[in-house]
Design a protein around this motif. Structure first.
Motif, mmCIF file in Angstrom:
data_model
loop_
_atom_site.group_PDB
_atom_site.id
_atom_site.type_symbol
_atom_site.label_atom_id
_atom_site.label_comp_id
_atom_site.label_asym_id
_atom_site.label_seq_id
_atom_site.Cartn_x
_atom_site.Cartn_y
_atom_site.Cartn_z
ATOM 1 N N ALA A 230 1.015 -1.203 -0.145
ATOM 2 C CA ALA A 230 -0.094 -0.015 -0.044
ATOM 3 C C ALA A 230 0.762 1.371 0.079
ATOM 4 N N LEU A 285 -11.050 -9.353 6.794
ATOM 5 C CA LEU A 285 -11.170 -8.726 5.435
ATOM 6 C C LEU A 285 -12.285 -9.973 4.450
ATOM 7 N N GLN A 290 -12.256 -8.414 -0.604
ATOM 8 C CA GLN A 290 -11.171 -8.816 -1.096
ATOM 9 C C GLN A 290 -11.188 -8.448 -2.557
ATOM 10 N N LEU A 293 -11.048 -4.644 -3.426
ATOM 11 C CA LEU A 293 -9.919 -3.617 -2.895
ATOM 12 C C LEU A 293 -8.543 -4.364 -3.097
ATOM 13 N N ILE A 327 -3.105 -2.844 -2.442
ATOM 14 C CA ILE A 327 -4.418 -2.134 -1.999
ATOM 15 C C ILE A 327 -4.618 -0.992 -2.790
ATOM 16 N N THR A 330 -6.504 2.841 -0.028
ATOM 17 C CA THR A 330 -5.991 2.730 1.503
ATOM 18 C C THR A 330 -7.048 3.401 2.592
ATOM 19 N N ARG A 332 -10.511 3.244 2.859
ATOM 20 C CA ARG A 332 -11.729 2.802 3.329
ATOM 21 C C ARG A 332 -11.625 2.339 4.711
ATOM 22 N N GLU A 334 -13.147 0.153 6.167
ATOM 23 C CA GLU A 334 -13.136 -1.084 6.504
ATOM 24 C C GLU A 334 -11.422 -1.722 6.697
ATOM 25 N N LEU A 335 -10.393 -0.824 6.377
ATOM 26 C CA LEU A 335 -8.986 -1.145 6.460
ATOM 27 C C LEU A 335 -8.574 -0.707 7.713
ATOM 28 N N ILE A 338 -6.178 -3.332 9.778
ATOM 29 C CA ILE A 338 -4.800 -3.365 9.473
ATOM 30 C C ILE A 338 -4.022 -2.478 9.342
ATOM 31 N N LEU A 340 -4.550 0.950 8.225
ATOM 32 C CA LEU A 340 -4.720 1.840 7.449
ATOM 33 C C LEU A 340 -5.693 2.931 7.827
#
Length: 630
Positions: A230, A285, A290, A293, A327, A330, A332, A334-335, A338, A340
């Motif tokens: 990313a 995820l 998946q 993204l 990715i 970045t 979003r 939802e990330l 992890i 981001l």
């Protein structure tokens, strides 16, 4: 005796029972009757049932807590002592730092033996002559086997032994491997899996074995390695890498290499399905997310054959598929799971393994010091409290340096990070004028470019670091050479080792060098005897002697003295520390260690004649026997 503990106290239930056991054994020893008493201590389930008609009448207790404690008492290695299980020792609080002798009992697990005279003392570790070790290297395949995705179904390839292992007991599995010339004693050491962990790996289809035509075993493993990439807010490329992890058995690993995501594919499972399942279960995820993204941007496939450090003695065939997955968005929300878009570190948990991940700048080397510092910080240990240079020493201990193996390991026990080290301690005996003596370190002087530091010791034996897989028999010649300068020829000619004297002790304490980091010391203690006089050791007259060590940093002068055995070990009932027998203390004034006898009374002379010498006065009326004097 049953204890349920107390609320808000520093002593745990195990502390209370252990102390009662010690006091009972002391009472039995000091009793006028010839009593032989042994106490077993275990932490387990205790239930009760009423056999009488009235409430509380004939109340009977039963359960594992009672049955195992009884077995421990019956199997105690000596009378008038306390035999404690590993489960009970883990519950100690106030008496956690007592000196325990490690033994393997008939229960098949490690137990601990405690002398009734051992008492708790406030102590620290000033002179860490300790060691144990991590392996000095790691491979991404090793960790992937332990943590990777494994499907619960799938067809097993012809020639695999999956179904056979499922029905095997652990002992049968051990015998099966040894019949095929696999050294099972190497399992469970360093990065090697335990034998039970290896069997579980095969049963759960995370890898499989094949028996070749020539009788050799071959382990096969299919891996998918993913580079998750990313861009940060300034457009710099970063990749997701594993920084540190705590294994399910408490062992810790700080990663010195740039390790990517590694997924194990089970037999009969397609690698694409394994990747989707892993990203969903570990990084949370969803499969639809998946596809939206993540994209697969090329890769490669290869097969190689090597010996894995996690499974010693068995060659492994690795089928490896490498994928690069950038990715695309970045920002979003939802990330956030992890790290981001802030590129922050985060933690995942899978199958009992706690992993710390970080976003590393592409092309920037991964720093071992950062990984270790982050691991310490995760468990509330601040390196700002360490003495100058102490963190670098710990880093060298745990990671190793310049081809030298690591000399300690970090593990997590009861949610607490602990440092495990191992040392050998030698008591060297000799007869001086017919009286048993033992050599002890009297002083130590260290000269470096920063000056000279002198310390005084009291009754300190020979101690030295050991390696992780090193036995005490291998460490014994090394300590005699490094501490006394005795080469192999001198050792074989003059040194007799009492094989039956060896025993292992375990002590727990906080090291002064690393504040906040609890250290577990495994101490191998052994007794040796000098069979004949060696002038190098101040024998046969028991003279003080020195040994000089030189290295690139400076010169160390060790001063030794011979002391009567009774004076060093004292009478029964007196407690001597094991690791710190005679701690080194800096002092300016110290009594001459050779003046161990009281000075004679002052001589009083009557009728002294003026001008007459003392010698003349003493010799009045006496005749010199010249022949006897000669």
């Amino acid at each position: 005796v049953r204890s349920i503990g107390s609320s808000g106290g520093v002593a745990s239930d195990a502390d209370a029972v252990l102390r009662i056991g010690q006091l009972l054994c002391r009472w039995a020893y000091e009793s006028k009757c010839d009593m032989q008493l042994s106490v077993g201590v275990h932490a387990g389930e205790v239930e009760s049932v009423e056999l009488g008609a009235a409430p509380g009448d004939n109340l009977v207790y039963y359960g594992s807590g009672i049955s195992i404690a009884r077995q421990l008492a019956q199997s105690a290695p000596k009378v008038n002592s306390v035999h404690i299980s590993a489960a009970a020792k883990a519950r100690l609080s106030l008496f956690e730092g007592l000196q325990f002798t490690v033994c393997v009992g008939p229960l098949g697990s490690q137990t601990y033996h405690l002398d009734p005279w051992v008492v708790a003392q406030a102590r620290g570790v000033e002179n860490d002559e300790a060691l144990s070790s991590f392996d000095d290297y790691g491979a991404s395949f090793t960790r992937a086997v332990s943590e990777g995705f494994c499907a619960s179904s799938g067809t097993h390839q012809p020639g695999s032994l999956h179904d056979k292992f499922r029905d095997m007991s652990l002992e049968d599995f051990r015998d099966w491997l040894e019949r095929r010339k696999v050294d099972t004693s190497k399992f469970g050491i360093g990065h090697a899996k335990t034998l039970d962990g290896f069997r579980k790996e095969l049963v759960e289809s995370r890898a499989y074995l094949r028996e070749l035509e020539d009788g050799r075993l071959e382990r096969r493993l299919e891996l998918v390695r993913i580079t998750l990439q990313a861009k940060d807010d300034v457009g710099t490329d970063r990749v997701l890498q594993l920084a540190a992890e705590v294994l399910d058995d408490g062992r810790t690993r700080t990663r010195s290499r740039n390790l990517k995501i590694a997924i194990v594919v089970a037999e009969g499972v397609h690698w694409k399905g394994a990747v989707k399942e892993y990203l969903e279960s570990v990084f949370r995820l969803p499969e639809a997310f998946q596809a939206e993204l993540l994209s697969s941007d090329g890769g490669w496939f290869q097969e190689e054959r090597m010996v894995s450090p996690s499974v010693p003695g068995i060659e492994t065939v690795y089928t490896t598929r490498e994928l690069r997955m950038p990715i695309t968005d970045t920002a979003r929300s939802e990330l956030g799971c992890i790290g981001l878009p802030s590129m922050s570190s985060f933690v995942t948990q899978r199958s009992g393994v706690r992993q710390t991940w970080r976003w590393q700048v592409v092309g920037e080397p991964s720093h071992e010091a950062d990984s270790l510092q982050q691991l310490l910080g995760d468990y509330g240990i601040s390196i700002s409290e360490f003495e100058p240079g102490a963190f670098d020493e710990l880093l060298e201990e745990v990671m190793g340096q310049d081809g030298v193996q690591a000399s300690s390991k970090l593990m997590v026990r009861d949610r607490e990070l602990r440092r495990y080290v191992q040392i050998i301690k030698v008591w060297l005996h000799a007869d001086v004028l017919g009286v048993p003596h033992v050599v002890v370190q009297h002083g130590k002087s260290r000269s470096t470019s920063q000056g000279v530091k002198t310390e005084i010791a009291t009754d300190k034996p020979l101690t030295l670091k050991m390696g992780l897989a090193q036995g005490w028999q291998d460490a014994l010649p090394v300590i005699l050479l490094r501490r006394l300068g005795l080469d192999d020829a001198l050792q074989q000619q003059y040194i007799d080792t009492s094989q039956c004297s060896h025993h292992m002790l375990e002590e727990v304490a906080y090291s002064k060098s690393y504040p906040g980091l609890k250290t577990v010391y495994h101490i191998h203690e052994v007794t040796c005897r000098v069979s004949d006089g060696i002038a190098q050791l101040g024998l046969p007259h028991g003279l003080d002697f020195t040994f000089i060590q030189r290295d690139v940093l400076g010169t160390t002068v060790l001063t030794y003295t011979w002391k009567a055995t009774d004076e060093v070990f004292g009478k029964k009932g007196e407690f001597k520390k094991s690791l710190l027998d005679g701690p080194l203390v800096a002092t300016a004034d110290c009594e001459d260690p050779k003046r161990r006898l009281p000075a004679p009374p002052t001589m009083l002379l009557d009728d002294v004649v003026p001008g007459e010498s003392v010698l003349e006065r003493l010799m009045k009326g006496r005749h010199t026997d010249v022949e006897r004097a000669r």
